[in-house]
Design a protein around this motif. Structure first.
Motif, PDB file in Angstrom:
ATOM      1  N   TRP A  27      -8.189  32.045   2.154  1.00 56.58           N
ATOM      2  CA  TRP A  27      -9.126  33.179   2.055  1.00 56.58           C
ATOM      3  C   TRP A  27      -9.737  33.240   0.658  1.00 56.58           C
ATOM      4  CZ3 TRP A  27      -8.385  36.732  -1.715  1.00 56.58           C
ATOM      5  CH2 TRP A  27      -7.100  36.892  -2.238  1.00 56.58           C
ATOM      6  N   TRP A  28      -8.916  32.878  -0.376  1.00 54.10           N
ATOM      7  CA  TRP A  28      -9.418  32.941  -1.761  1.00 54.10           C
ATOM      8  C   TRP A  28     -10.481  31.867  -1.976  1.00 54.10           C
ATOM      9  CZ3 TRP A  28     -10.398  30.516  -6.210  1.00 54.10           C
ATOM     10  CH2 TRP A  28     -10.490  31.301  -7.378  1.00 54.10           C
ATOM     11  N   LEU A  29     -10.152  30.659  -1.494  1.00 53.90           N
ATOM     12  CA  LEU A  29     -11.120  29.563  -1.641  1.00 53.90           C
ATOM     13  C   LEU A  29     -12.402  29.876  -0.889  1.00 53.90           C
ATOM     14  CD1 LEU A  29      -8.851  26.411  -1.356  1.00 53.90           C
ATOM     15  CD2 LEU A  29     -10.189  27.133  -3.347  1.00 53.90           C
ATOM     16  N   PHE A  32     -14.414  32.239  -2.924  1.00 50.33           N
ATOM     17  CA  PHE A  32     -15.007  31.533  -4.062  1.00 50.33           C
ATOM     18  C   PHE A  32     -16.236  30.730  -3.631  1.00 50.33           C
ATOM     19  CE2 PHE A  32     -15.039  27.629  -6.737  1.00 50.33           C
ATOM     20  CZ  PHE A  32     -15.458  28.224  -7.906  1.00 50.33           C
ATOM     21  N   ALA A  33     -16.049  29.926  -2.566  1.00 50.27           N
ATOM     22  CA  ALA A  33     -17.181  29.125  -2.079  1.00 50.27           C
ATOM     23  C   ALA A  33     -18.323  30.039  -1.657  1.00 50.27           C
ATOM     24  CB  ALA A  33     -16.730  28.247  -0.915  1.00 50.27           C
ATOM     25  N   GLY A  34     -17.961  31.170  -1.064  1.00 52.17           N
ATOM     26  CA  GLY A  34     -18.988  32.118  -0.622  1.00 52.17           C
ATOM     27  C   GLY A  34     -19.802  32.650  -1.789  1.00 52.17           C
ATOM     28  N   PHE A  38     -23.710  32.143  -2.346  1.00 53.27           N
ATOM     29  CA  PHE A  38     -24.584  33.305  -2.503  1.00 53.27           C
ATOM     30  C   PHE A  38     -25.382  33.200  -3.804  1.00 53.27           C
ATOM     31  CE2 PHE A  38     -25.458  37.480  -4.250  1.00 53.27           C
ATOM     32  CZ  PHE A  38     -26.155  38.070  -3.208  1.00 53.27           C
ATOM     33  N   GLY A  39     -24.685  32.767  -4.884  1.00 53.89           N
ATOM     34  CA  GLY A  39     -25.345  32.650  -6.186  1.00 53.89           C
ATOM     35  C   GLY A  39     -26.512  31.676  -6.139  1.00 53.89           C
TER      36      GLY A  39
END
Ligand code: HEC
Length: 161
Positions: A27-29, A32-34, A38-39
């Motif tokens: 879930w953390w990864l 992060f990828a999300g 988004f950026g």
């Protein structure tokens, strides 16, 4: 040995201290990828799709900001001059003298002008003032109409061009 308990195996180099190689939770990864995705999307949209910029927003805010009131159409009618005399007596005498011959401020009856002796030039300098010399910015205090009237009075008093 479960995935959680995988040991990196360099205890011999580190005085017997073992280190686990635990993977970050999925879930953390994912989070992060999300945020990275988004950026990138946001940057592409900001610069190339919506074409926004800080300079553009600043210019738009400046354009939308209220301007200092300017005396635009100054009509030097006898009524305006009479009203201007009262405004002058109430606000300007202390520095320009009761008969406009000056004091702290310059003489307003002679032909010598620092900022111009035309009616609209007089109205302009009364509006914006010369704060560093002690001449107040009268625009926001008097408003455009009274500035126009007092300018008409000063202009009529002799030195206007
Ligand atoms: C606290 C003193 C003070 C008061 C009050 C004041 N003035 Fe002035 N005024 C000055 C000074 C000082 C200058 C000269 C500014 C400069 O040297 O650029 C000046 C300049 C001017 C000028 C330009 C003169 C020129 O030669 O171009 C005008 C017109 C004028 N004042 C009108 C007014 C009017 C009208 C009022 C009242 C609403 C007023 N002033 C109130 C101090 C004052």
């Amino acid at each position: 040995m479960s995935e959680r308990d995988k040991v990196l195996g360099h205890a011999d180099e580190a005085d017997g201290i073992e280190e686990y190689d635990n993977p970050l939770p999925t879930w953390w990864l994912g989070l992060f990828a999300g945020t990275v995705a988004f950026g990138i999307g946001y940057a592409v949209d900001y610069h190339f799709v919506s074409k926004r910029s800080q300079a553009g927003e600043y210019a738009a805010e400046l354009a939308a900001a209220p301007k200092a009131p300017e005396a635009t159409a100054v009509a030097a009618t006898p009524d305006a001059i009479a009203a201007g005399k009262e405004i002058y007596t109430a606000n300007c005498v202390a520095c320009h003298g009761p008969d406009l011959h000056g004091g702290v401020g310059p003489d307003l009856t002679d032909a010598t002008w620092i900022h111009g002796g035309k009616l609209d030039e007089i109205a302009h300098i009364i509006t914006v003032g010369v704060p560093e010399k002690g001449m107040l910015t009268w625009g926001p205090i008097l408003g455009p109409q009274k500035v126009g009237q007092v300018a008409a009075y000063v202009h009529s008093a002799g030195g206007g061009q």
